[in-house]
Design an enzyme around this catalytic site. Structure first.
Site, PDB file in Angstrom:
ATOM      1  N   GLY A  23       0.827  -1.277   0.121  1.00  0.00           N
ATOM      2  CA  GLY A  23       0.023   0.008   0.175  1.00  0.00           C
ATOM      3  C   GLY A  23       0.863   1.144   0.091  1.00  0.00           C
ATOM      4  N   ASP A  44       0.362  -9.154   2.078  1.00  0.00           N
ATOM      5  CA  ASP A  44      -0.794  -8.216   1.450  1.00  0.00           C
ATOM      6  C   ASP A  44      -1.667  -8.942   0.897  1.00  0.00           C
ATOM      7  OD1 ASP A  44      -2.481  -5.904   0.163  1.00  0.00           O
ATOM      8  OD2 ASP A  44      -0.636  -4.721   1.347  1.00  0.00           O
ATOM      9  N   LYS A  78      -9.238   1.747   5.455  1.00  0.00           N
ATOM     10  CA  LYS A  78      -9.074   2.821   5.836  1.00  0.00           C
ATOM     11  C   LYS A  78      -9.968   4.108   5.258  1.00  0.00           C
ATOM     12  CE  LYS A  78      -5.763   4.599   2.331  1.00  0.00           C
ATOM     13  NZ  LYS A  78      -4.722   5.594   1.947  1.00  0.00           N
ATOM     14  N   SER A  94      -3.643   6.348  14.373  1.00  0.00           N
ATOM     15  CA  SER A  94      -3.985   7.491  13.865  1.00  0.00           C
ATOM     16  C   SER A  94      -4.259   8.387  14.611  1.00  0.00           C
ATOM     17  CB  SER A  94      -5.361   7.103  12.901  1.00  0.00           C
ATOM     18  OG  SER A  94      -5.818   8.337  12.391  1.00  0.00           O
ATOM     19  N   ALA A  95      -4.291   9.712  14.145  1.00  0.00           N
ATOM     20  CA  ALA A  95      -4.539  10.963  15.341  1.00  0.00           C
ATOM     21  C   ALA A  95      -6.038  10.759  15.477  1.00  0.00           C
ATOM     22  CB  ALA A  95      -4.133  12.297  14.611  1.00  0.00           C
ATOM     23  N   TYR A 115     -14.084   3.238  11.735  1.00  0.00           N
ATOM     24  CA  TYR A 115     -12.536   3.222  11.454  1.00  0.00           C
ATOM     25  C   TYR A 115     -11.852   3.478  12.523  1.00  0.00           C
ATOM     26  CZ  TYR A 115      -7.903   4.676   9.702  1.00  0.00           C
ATOM     27  OH  TYR A 115      -6.814   4.965   9.452  1.00  0.00           O
ATOM     28  N   LYS A 163      -9.290   1.570  15.382  1.00  0.00           N
ATOM     29  CA  LYS A 163      -7.751   1.949  15.761  1.00  0.00           C
ATOM     30  C   LYS A 163      -7.606   1.814  17.234  1.00  0.00           C
ATOM     31  CE  LYS A 163      -5.852   2.348  11.512  1.00  0.00           C
ATOM     32  NZ  LYS A 163      -4.927   1.469  11.246  1.00  0.00           N
ATOM     33  N   LEU A 193      -7.753  14.972   1.067  1.00  0.00           N
ATOM     34  CA  LEU A 193      -7.377  16.192   0.327  1.00  0.00           C
ATOM     35  C   LEU A 193      -6.434  16.083  -0.548  1.00  0.00           C
ATOM     36  CD1 LEU A 193      -8.214  19.263   0.311  1.00  0.00           C
ATOM     37  CD2 LEU A 193      -6.550  19.487   1.827  1.00  0.00           C
ATOM     38  N   ARG A 203     -18.202  18.442   6.122  1.00  0.00           N
ATOM     39  CA  ARG A 203     -18.095  16.886   6.003  1.00  0.00           C
ATOM     40  C   ARG A 203     -18.566  16.700   7.263  1.00  0.00           C
ATOM     41  NH1 ARG A 203     -13.027  14.144   3.532  1.00  0.00           N
ATOM     42  NH2 ARG A 203     -12.467  14.664   5.403  1.00  0.00           N
TER      43      ARG A 203
HETATM   44  P1  NAD Z   1      -3.205   1.557   1.749  1.00  0.00           P
HETATM   45  O1  NAD Z   1      -4.732   1.060   1.552  1.00  0.00           O
HETATM   46  O2  NAD Z   1      -2.587   1.993   0.669  1.00  0.00           O
HETATM   47  O3  NAD Z   1      -2.574   0.415   2.488  1.00  0.00           O
HETATM   48  C1  NAD Z   1      -3.092  -0.782   3.371  1.00  0.00           C
HETATM   49  C2  NAD Z   1      -2.636  -2.044   2.539  1.00  0.00           C
HETATM   50  O4  NAD Z   1      -3.220  -3.245   3.508  1.00  0.00           O
HETATM   51  C3  NAD Z   1      -2.975  -2.299   1.305  1.00  0.00           C
HETATM   52  O5  NAD Z   1      -2.182  -2.585   0.260  1.00  0.00           O
HETATM   53  C4  NAD Z   1      -4.338  -3.116   1.513  1.00  0.00           C
HETATM   54  O6  NAD Z   1      -4.140  -3.982   0.175  1.00  0.00           O
HETATM   55  C5  NAD Z   1      -3.685  -4.066   2.550  1.00  0.00           C
HETATM   56  N1  NAD Z   1      -4.740  -4.887   3.518  1.00  0.00           N
HETATM   57  C6  NAD Z   1      -5.950  -4.528   3.680  1.00  0.00           C
HETATM   58  N2  NAD Z   1      -6.535  -5.335   4.346  1.00  0.00           N
HETATM   59  C7  NAD Z   1      -5.758  -6.443   4.406  1.00  0.00           C
HETATM   60  C8  NAD Z   1      -6.008  -7.760   4.835  1.00  0.00           C
HETATM   61  N3  NAD Z   1      -7.029  -7.935   5.578  1.00  0.00           N
HETATM   62  N4  NAD Z   1      -4.932  -8.517   4.532  1.00  0.00           N
HETATM   63  C9  NAD Z   1      -3.836  -8.251   4.047  1.00  0.00           C
HETATM   64  N5  NAD Z   1      -3.605  -7.072   3.520  1.00  0.00           N
HETATM   65  C10 NAD Z   1      -4.544  -5.956   3.551  1.00  0.00           C
HETATM   66  O7  NAD Z   1      -3.326   2.493   3.117  1.00  0.00           O
HETATM   67  P2  NAD Z   1      -2.204   3.494   3.655  1.00  0.00           P
HETATM   68  O8  NAD Z   1      -2.642   4.805   3.723  1.00  0.00           O
HETATM   69  O9  NAD Z   1      -0.898   2.876   3.331  1.00  0.00           O
HETATM   70  O10 NAD Z   1      -2.368   3.127   5.378  1.00  0.00           O
HETATM   71  C11 NAD Z   1      -1.893   2.123   5.933  1.00  0.00           C
HETATM   72  C12 NAD Z   1      -2.165   1.918   7.519  1.00  0.00           C
HETATM   73  O11 NAD Z   1      -1.677   3.322   7.997  1.00  0.00           O
HETATM   74  C13 NAD Z   1      -3.551   1.619   7.492  1.00  0.00           C
HETATM   75  O12 NAD Z   1      -3.412   0.653   8.533  1.00  0.00           O
HETATM   76  C14 NAD Z   1      -4.322   3.028   7.803  1.00  0.00           C
HETATM   77  O13 NAD Z   1      -5.274   2.836   8.459  1.00  0.00           O
HETATM   78  C15 NAD Z   1      -3.178   3.726   8.501  1.00  0.00           C
HETATM   79  N6  NAD Z   1      -3.358   5.029   8.718  1.00  0.00           N
HETATM   80  C16 NAD Z   1      -3.386   5.546   7.315  1.00  0.00           C
HETATM   81  C17 NAD Z   1      -3.510   7.208   7.191  1.00  0.00           C
HETATM   82  C18 NAD Z   1      -3.686   7.689   6.106  1.00  0.00           C
HETATM   83  O14 NAD Z   1      -4.130   8.941   5.945  1.00  0.00           O
HETATM   84  N7  NAD Z   1      -3.223   7.388   4.872  1.00  0.00           N
HETATM   85  C19 NAD Z   1      -3.567   7.862   8.717  1.00  0.00           C
HETATM   86  C20 NAD Z   1      -3.508   7.229   9.727  1.00  0.00           C
HETATM   87  C21 NAD Z   1      -3.457   5.777   9.766  1.00  0.00           C
HETATM   88  N1  UFG Z   2     -11.182  18.175   2.553  1.00  0.00           N
HETATM   89  C1  UFG Z   2     -11.809  19.055   1.478  1.00  0.00           C
HETATM   90  N2  UFG Z   2     -12.197  18.462   0.405  1.00  0.00           N
HETATM   91  C2  UFG Z   2     -12.030  17.174   0.173  1.00  0.00           C
HETATM   92  C3  UFG Z   2     -11.104  16.385   1.098  1.00  0.00           C
HETATM   93  C4  UFG Z   2     -10.717  17.001   2.280  1.00  0.00           C
HETATM   94  O1  UFG Z   2     -12.173  20.205   1.919  1.00  0.00           O
HETATM   95  O2  UFG Z   2     -12.232  16.865  -1.118  1.00  0.00           O
HETATM   96  C5  UFG Z   2     -10.636  18.786   3.786  1.00  0.00           C
HETATM   97  C6  UFG Z   2     -11.262  18.094   5.147  1.00  0.00           C
HETATM   98  O3  UFG Z   2     -12.595  18.622   5.252  1.00  0.00           O
HETATM   99  C7  UFG Z   2     -10.290  18.307   6.015  1.00  0.00           C
HETATM  100  C8  UFG Z   2      -8.831  18.309   5.254  1.00  0.00           C
HETATM  101  O4  UFG Z   2      -9.146  18.574   3.969  1.00  0.00           O
HETATM  102  O5  UFG Z   2     -10.485  19.699   6.692  1.00  0.00           O
HETATM  103  C9  UFG Z   2      -8.394  17.063   5.277  1.00  0.00           C
HETATM  104  O6  UFG Z   2      -9.108  15.924   5.111  1.00  0.00           O
HETATM  105  P1  UFG Z   2      -8.361  14.413   4.625  1.00  0.00           P
HETATM  106  O7  UFG Z   2      -9.781  13.665   4.236  1.00  0.00           O
HETATM  107  O8  UFG Z   2      -7.282  14.338   3.660  1.00  0.00           O
HETATM  108  O9  UFG Z   2      -8.032  14.047   6.242  1.00  0.00           O
HETATM  109  P2  UFG Z   2      -8.692  13.783   7.549  1.00  0.00           P
HETATM  110  O10 UFG Z   2      -7.920  14.606   8.530  1.00  0.00           O
HETATM  111  O11 UFG Z   2     -10.196  14.088   7.421  1.00  0.00           O
HETATM  112  O12 UFG Z   2      -8.498  12.263   7.988  1.00  0.00           O
HETATM  113  C10 UFG Z   2      -7.203  11.841   7.752  1.00  0.00           C
HETATM  114  C11 UFG Z   2      -7.300  10.154   7.393  1.00  0.00           C
HETATM  115  C12 UFG Z   2      -7.866   9.486   8.568  1.00  0.00           C
HETATM  116  C13 UFG Z   2      -7.224   9.551   9.689  1.00  0.00           C
HETATM  117  C14 UFG Z   2      -7.352  11.078  10.139  1.00  0.00           C
HETATM  118  C15 UFG Z   2      -6.597  11.558  11.527  1.00  0.00           C
HETATM  119  O13 UFG Z   2      -7.993   9.982   6.206  1.00  0.00           O
HETATM  120  O14 UFG Z   2      -7.531   7.990   8.309  1.00  0.00           O
HETATM  121  O15 UFG Z   2      -6.401  11.905   9.012  1.00  0.00           O
HETATM  122  O16 UFG Z   2      -5.241  11.053  11.166  1.00  0.00           O
HETATM  123  F1  UFG Z   2      -7.918   9.224  10.822  1.00  0.00           F
END
Ligand code: NAD
Ligand code: UFG
Length: 340
Positions: free
Chosen positions: A12, A33, A86, A126-127, A151, A155, A202, A294
């Protein structure tokens, strides 16, 4: 000391960048994965960029037999657990799917680890566990629990499960990494975030507007109590975030217990500031229009990253311009993501 690291979810977005950083630090990796939200192409490019081969197991973390076979085949020292679903909105529509995949899946992984005697794990938290904070910046000792969706609750529950595991068996070494908002891509432009369908987050949305795939950005709310009325977040470059994982694993070698670190920059930027920074970095317009808030969004959220700096010797080094430039390079070189 060289270690062999199992990276679940390693194909991912954050996982693929983290694979590269562990390889660059001289460790060996095994990737696990089920590719439900990623493609083999990302791993092919990780191999190309690193010049290294590594094993890949295509399976689900809920598949205990597949995990047992993996731990029998490879002498794993530590696990980085990214695998999970996610999408916040989807988690509201499909709570059972999210709890099964993210909580039951994590339990199955920890059971297999325990059976194999592998007791070092870094969990992607996550935050979101802080909910709507009473003040910013957010420290690790702030209250957690006021999560607003399945979600986020998942966490928090996995964090608590790991806490209980450490109480039951003091040999466990556990890092809970609370990420703020990961953005950006590897400098090469070869790997990056490749969301399926319409992006929820975003930065990928802005990038698709700039490249011409979408007409304009909807800014969700301009009546928040922030300087320009739009939501403020702590955007962190994915390569900085990935490097934080290497530091966390190295730190866990020092001793057992549960450690919690925020991974953020300590700076907050508004939605409008993000759109403007991306215009500058890409040289392309990012038109936007204001739309209602939102559901579930908070006004502002940024980290106090001092604990990670003090204890891990880790600090985010890449600023907003670099985050936007690297996202743009990835987006413009790969307008359809990994589908060539
Ligand atoms: P991503 O979707 O790109 O990566 C997650 C990977 O996990 C994918 O490759 C998916 O195929 C794999 N996966 C999902 N379910 C599975 C399962 N049951 N078995 C095996 N593989 C599985 O997401 P990412 O942005 O790289 O996020 C990675 C981790 O970080 C996640 O746990 C996510 O919740 C956490 N996280 C992400 C963000 C963000 O904004 N990207 C913020 C905070 C936490
Ligand atoms: N936003 C817009 N337009 C869009 C998308 C987002 O205005 O099309 C705004 C949102 O309202 C927010 C900011 O951009 O104010 C960021 O939004 P994101 O969706 O990019 O991120 P979030 O902070 O809502 O959430 C992210 C991850 C969650 C995680 C969280 C806290 O998606 O998984 O950060 O770490 F839980």
């Amino acid at each position: 000391m060289k270690q062999t690291i199992l990276i679940t979810g390693g194909a991912g977005y954050i996982g693929s960048h983290t694979c590269l950083e562990f390889l660059a630090a001289g460790h060996d990796i095994v990737v696990f994965d089920n590719l439900c939200n990623s493609s083999l192409e990302s791993l092919r490019r990780v191999k190309e960029l690193s010049g290294r081969e590594f094993p890949f197991v295509a399976a689900d973390i809920r598949d205990r037999a597949a995990l047992d076979a993996l731990f029998k085949t490879y002498a794993i020292d530590a696990v980085i657990h990214f695998a999970g679903l996610k999408a916040v909105g989807e988690s509201v529509e499909k709570p059972l799917l999210y709890y099964d995949n993210n909580i039951a899946g994590s339990i199955t992984l920890f059971e297999a680890m325990q059976a194999a005697g592998v007791k070092t794990v870094v969990f992607s938290s996550s935050a979101t566990v802080y909910g709507d904070p009473a003040s910013v910046p957010i420290r690790e000792d702030f209250p957690v629990g006021a999560t607003t969706n399945p979600y986020g609750r998942g966490k928090l529950i996995v964090e608590q499960i790991l806490g209980d595991l450490a109480i039951s068996d003091p040999e466990w070494r556990i890092a809970l990494l609370r990420y703020f908002n990961p953005v950006g891509a590897h400098k090469s432009g070869r790997i990056g975030e490749d969301p399926r369908g319409i992006p929820n987050n975003l930065m990928p949305y802005i990038a698709q507007v700039a490249v011409g795939r979408r007409e304009y950005l909807n800014v969700w709310g301009n009546d928040y109590p922030t300087p320009d009325g739009t939501g403020v977040r702590d955007y962190i470059h994915v390569v900085d975030l990935a490097q934080g994982h290497v530091k966390a694993v190295e730190k866990l070698a020092a001793g057992p217990g549960v450690r919690i670190w925020n991974l953020g920059t300590g700076c907050g930027y508004s939605v409008v500031e993000m759109a403007q920074a991306f215009e500058k970095a890409s040289g392309h317009p990012v038109p936007y229009q204001f739309a209602p808030r939102r559901a579930g969004d908070i006004a502002q959220c940024w980290a106090d990253p001092a604990l990670a700096e003090r204890e891990l010797g880790w600090k985010a080094r890449r600023g907003l311009d670099e985050m936007c430039e690297d996202t743009w390079r990835w987006q413009s070189l790969n307008p359809q993501g990994f589908e060539e």
